[in-house]
Scaffold this active site. Sequence first.
Site, PDB file in Angstrom:
ATOM      1  N   CYS A  57      15.962 -59.994  31.904  1.00  8.99           N
ATOM      2  CA  CYS A  57      16.387 -58.932  32.826  1.00  8.99           C
ATOM      3  C   CYS A  57      15.495 -57.717  32.644  1.00  8.99           C
ATOM      4  O   CYS A  57      14.627 -57.701  31.799  1.00  8.99           O
ATOM      5  CB  CYS A  57      17.814 -58.539  32.484  1.00  8.99           C
ATOM      6  SG  CYS A  57      18.930 -59.920  32.428  1.00  8.99           S
ATOM      7  N   ARG A 103      11.478 -58.917  36.903  1.00  7.22           N
ATOM      8  CA  ARG A 103      12.070 -59.532  35.709  1.00  7.22           C
ATOM      9  C   ARG A 103      13.395 -60.216  36.010  1.00  7.22           C
ATOM     10  O   ARG A 103      14.021 -60.770  35.102  1.00  7.22           O
ATOM     11  CB  ARG A 103      12.272 -58.481  34.623  1.00  7.22           C
ATOM     12  CG  ARG A 103      11.006 -57.716  34.248  1.00  7.22           C
ATOM     13  CD  ARG A 103      11.327 -56.554  33.333  1.00  7.22           C
ATOM     14  NE  ARG A 103      11.786 -57.052  32.068  1.00  7.22           N
ATOM     15  CZ  ARG A 103      10.993 -57.312  31.040  1.00  7.22           C
ATOM     16  NH1 ARG A 103       9.696 -57.130  31.155  1.00  7.22           N
ATOM     17  NH2 ARG A 103      11.468 -57.783  29.922  1.00  7.22           N
ATOM     18  N   TRP A 123      18.641 -61.425  35.523  1.00  9.67           N
ATOM     19  CA  TRP A 123      18.295 -62.832  35.729  1.00  9.67           C
ATOM     20  C   TRP A 123      19.325 -63.586  34.883  1.00  9.67           C
ATOM     21  O   TRP A 123      19.266 -63.589  33.664  1.00  9.67           O
ATOM     22  CB  TRP A 123      16.879 -63.135  35.231  1.00  9.67           C
ATOM     23  CG  TRP A 123      16.418 -64.518  35.557  1.00  9.67           C
ATOM     24  CD1 TRP A 123      15.972 -64.978  36.762  1.00  9.67           C
ATOM     25  CD2 TRP A 123      16.306 -65.645  34.650  1.00  9.67           C
ATOM     26  NE1 TRP A 123      15.625 -66.304  36.666  1.00  9.67           N
ATOM     27  CE2 TRP A 123      15.813 -66.750  35.396  1.00  9.67           C
ATOM     28  CE3 TRP A 123      16.603 -65.841  33.302  1.00  9.67           C
ATOM     29  CZ2 TRP A 123      15.612 -68.016  34.820  1.00  9.67           C
ATOM     30  CZ3 TRP A 123      16.393 -67.100  32.737  1.00  9.67           C
ATOM     31  CH2 TRP A 123      15.895 -68.165  33.493  1.00  9.67           C
ATOM     32  N   ASN A 139      19.112 -57.119  27.755  1.00 14.43           N
ATOM     33  CA  ASN A 139      18.135 -58.146  28.149  1.00 14.43           C
ATOM     34  C   ASN A 139      18.019 -59.091  26.963  1.00 14.43           C
ATOM     35  O   ASN A 139      17.866 -58.641  25.830  1.00 14.43           O
ATOM     36  CB  ASN A 139      16.773 -57.497  28.441  1.00 14.43           C
ATOM     37  CG  ASN A 139      15.686 -58.564  28.588  1.00 14.43           C
ATOM     38  OD1 ASN A 139      15.964 -59.684  28.960  1.00 14.43           O
ATOM     39  ND2 ASN A 139      14.466 -58.190  28.232  1.00 14.43           N
ATOM     40  N   GLY A 140      18.133 -60.389  27.184  1.00 13.98           N
ATOM     41  CA  GLY A 140      18.026 -61.346  26.078  1.00 13.98           C
ATOM     42  C   GLY A 140      19.224 -62.268  26.037  1.00 13.98           C
ATOM     43  O   GLY A 140      19.919 -62.438  27.044  1.00 13.98           O
ATOM     44  N   GLU A 163      -0.938 -77.002  39.689  1.00 12.28           N
ATOM     45  CA  GLU A 163      -0.701 -75.621  40.080  1.00 12.28           C
ATOM     46  C   GLU A 163      -0.276 -75.527  41.550  1.00 12.28           C
ATOM     47  O   GLU A 163       0.666 -74.815  41.895  1.00 12.28           O
ATOM     48  CB  GLU A 163      -1.947 -74.766  39.818  1.00 12.28           C
ATOM     49  CG  GLU A 163      -1.869 -73.321  40.230  1.00 12.28           C
ATOM     50  CD  GLU A 163      -0.745 -72.519  39.592  1.00 12.28           C
ATOM     51  OE1 GLU A 163      -0.451 -71.424  40.085  1.00 12.28           O
ATOM     52  OE2 GLU A 163      -0.109 -73.024  38.634  1.00 12.28           O
ATOM     53  N   LYS A 186       3.290 -74.063  43.091  1.00 15.11           N
ATOM     54  CA  LYS A 186       3.413 -73.012  44.121  1.00 15.11           C
ATOM     55  C   LYS A 186       4.424 -73.446  45.192  1.00 15.11           C
ATOM     56  O   LYS A 186       5.283 -72.692  45.606  1.00 15.11           O
ATOM     57  CB  LYS A 186       2.048 -72.720  44.786  1.00 15.11           C
ATOM     58  CG  LYS A 186       0.946 -72.194  43.906  1.00 15.11           C
ATOM     59  CD  LYS A 186       1.253 -70.865  43.263  1.00 15.11           C
ATOM     60  CE  LYS A 186       1.597 -71.132  41.814  1.00 15.11           C
ATOM     61  NZ  LYS A 186       1.902 -69.962  41.022  1.00 15.11           N
ATOM     62  N   GLU A 198       7.929 -73.417  43.726  1.00 14.45           N
ATOM     63  CA  GLU A 198       8.440 -72.072  43.411  1.00 14.45           C
ATOM     64  C   GLU A 198       8.990 -71.345  44.642  1.00 14.45           C
ATOM     65  O   GLU A 198      10.039 -70.712  44.578  1.00 14.45           O
ATOM     66  CB  GLU A 198       7.332 -71.214  42.797  1.00 14.45           C
ATOM     67  CG  GLU A 198       7.001 -71.520  41.350  1.00 14.45           C
ATOM     68  CD  GLU A 198       5.830 -70.664  40.834  1.00 14.45           C
ATOM     69  OE1 GLU A 198       5.953 -70.100  39.733  1.00 14.45           O
ATOM     70  OE2 GLU A 198       4.808 -70.570  41.545  1.00 14.45           O
ATOM     71  N   HIS A 208       1.116 -96.348  38.235  1.00 19.04           N
ATOM     72  CA  HIS A 208       1.927 -96.782  37.081  1.00 19.04           C
ATOM     73  C   HIS A 208       3.377 -96.316  37.212  1.00 19.04           C
ATOM     74  O   HIS A 208       4.029 -95.992  36.219  1.00 19.04           O
ATOM     75  CB  HIS A 208       1.305 -96.253  35.783  1.00 19.04           C
ATOM     76  CG  HIS A 208      -0.108 -96.716  35.586  1.00 19.04           C
ATOM     77  ND1 HIS A 208      -0.453 -98.035  35.468  1.00 19.04           N
ATOM     78  CD2 HIS A 208      -1.268 -96.014  35.555  1.00 19.04           C
ATOM     79  CE1 HIS A 208      -1.764 -98.131  35.336  1.00 19.04           C
ATOM     80  NE2 HIS A 208      -2.292 -96.942  35.394  1.00 19.04           N
ATOM     81  N   LYS A 236       9.463 -63.121  37.258  1.00 19.00           N
ATOM     82  CA  LYS A 236       8.010 -63.062  37.061  1.00 19.00           C
ATOM     83  C   LYS A 236       7.623 -63.503  35.661  1.00 19.00           C
ATOM     84  O   LYS A 236       6.616 -64.179  35.453  1.00 19.00           O
ATOM     85  CB  LYS A 236       7.530 -61.640  37.325  1.00 19.00           C
ATOM     86  CG  LYS A 236       6.031 -61.452  37.225  1.00 19.00           C
ATOM     87  CD  LYS A 236       5.333 -62.138  38.369  1.00 19.00           C
ATOM     88  CE  LYS A 236       3.820 -62.135  38.240  1.00 19.00           C
ATOM     89  NZ  LYS A 236       3.201 -63.219  38.958  1.00 19.00           N
TER      90      LYS A 236
END
Length: 606
Positions: free
Chosen positions: A2, A27, A72, A98-99, A479, A483, A486, A502, A601
């Site tokens: 957060c 965050r 978050w 936060n945590g 990557e 994207k 996300e 396979h 982020k």
Amino acid sequence: MCGVFGYIGERDALEVCLQGLSHLEYRGYDSTGIAGIKEGKIVFCKKAGKLSQLKTGISLPTLEIAIAHTRWATHGKVNDQNAHPHFDPALNLALIHNGIIENYDQLREELKKEGAQFSSETDTEVVAHLLAKHYLGDLAFALHETLRKIHGIFALVAIHKDHPDLIVAAARDCPLSIATDAKKSESIVSSDPNTLIGRDYDVLFLREGEIAKIEKGMVKVFDPSFQILEKKSIRIQGAVKGPSKEGFQHFMLKEIFEQPATFQKAILGRLEKGVVFDELALPTKVFEEAAKIWFIGCGTSAHAGAIGSLLLEDLASFPSFCDIASEARYRKSLMTKDALVIAVSQSGETADTLSALREVQKNGCKTLALCNVKNSTLAREADGVIFLQAGPEMSVCSTKAFTSQIAVLTLLAIFMRNIKKKLSKKMIDLYEEEIKEIPSKIQWVLDEAQKIEKMAKKYSEFNDFFFMGRRYMYPTCLEAALKLKEISYVNANGYPAGELKHGPIALLDAKFPVIAFLANQLTLEKTMSSLMEVKARGAPVLAIAPKSLQNMTKIVDDVLWVPDTLDELAPFPSSIVGQLFAYYFAKERGCDIDQPRNLAKSVTVE
Ligand code: BG6
């Protein structure tokens, strides 16, 4: 993970806190809240949803002291009750966090046995109850007593109605900075020193178990045994203004189009007569004596690390490998004194990467941070640091930081080559020449944006995708798949092209497109065989192909072209195609591009 923020001073604390939250939303942004003290009472407003929703519904008076939070969720659903701040039942104090409090359940049961009633599902509310329980008039000492009971990682900030001139804070393994302005007219506590705007500040960073008493323009710090501590501060020039979209609809699109310039900035002043990193601060001896280089990172940064390890192998014939940080921390046998560990992180605050860094440091490895944020925890804790110079990246979906990471890693590979003298000077000159062409090759792809948008719209009806590639194109396609996941929430997975047969190929049919990244000369023939195998199963195939492969149009359903370049540099143009494809796909589906659901982020919890 957060964002926590607090203000005490001459300006309107409500306004300063709302501005602070707007720079901390990267965050976490599933709920927000603010609390202050007015005429001896705690006043507050908290809500599920984005900061914009809080702003519309807020009806608080001007304040001289306030704390604020953007969430978050880790414990408890996204709703008004679980939003921060949290309080004691008597509403004497307010606390933000936060945590993660790892032993919150046991503490909650103990408090319940003493008659406590809880109004939320969060771990944080337990701390508010404990703080009230230990409060006998000294809020900072009560926090000290509370810390002795809680396990986990945290940044905690609290106020009490009886102390309208005081904010208290504590941190353990979570970033927390405290700033006082030069005129001593205000103090700010924040998860991120880069949220300081418009003035110069003396900033100090709370470390393991330290507690701070924060008054207007003044800070006192106590060590874990509650002894006064003299803490050094650094002078930070507050940003003139917060980042803007500069006319683009989203930060993500603005940051994609910044890449010809950010690539330049990443190599600026570093590629003249060999490679130099001014800020490195790690003696060359470390590189000379290293027997292996081990990349660690999460998400996009792990993909950049994977490309970095291929570059070191090819350009410097140097043994290197890459691990996802949350797994790397357990590979004890690799943690040897002759290992150089390169921690890749845009934010420099990702808890999984920081924990792995601390673990390898404990085992004697030398560490280098590749990071985009000055004064971040990673930049401060690693033995050496190289900055990306990409500027603030606001969109949760990382784009320019990725190409800046691989730009710096390309230079680092040449730097290692110059130390190990493996590859011929002629070859290195070729790379250095081609590197200078990359900004115009990136621009070439950006000029194709409309064609990519048209293609993304065509494929936006599909819900499942495989991305495939070999060698440098494997982490590049990982990557690109990330994207798409996300920001459009579709099931997109990247595979080494040779691995599809396979197992994964079993999923393929006409509703399951394959996006094939072909910009790797060394493995092209083999990749084409894999491509024919997926075609044979009726899957639509979209190729991301170098312009030199013109015959591709006869083989695949669709093609998006990229300029030809060396295999080692091909991730640049190809990854931009992946970024734009994901952007336009998500836009076509009306997704929230800059603040996608469930993400943040950088995640400062493990
Ligand atoms: C995730 C972000 O939380 O963390 C990703 O959503 C990012 O975009 C990853 O790649 C790692 O972050 P960082 O800051 O350590 O590079």
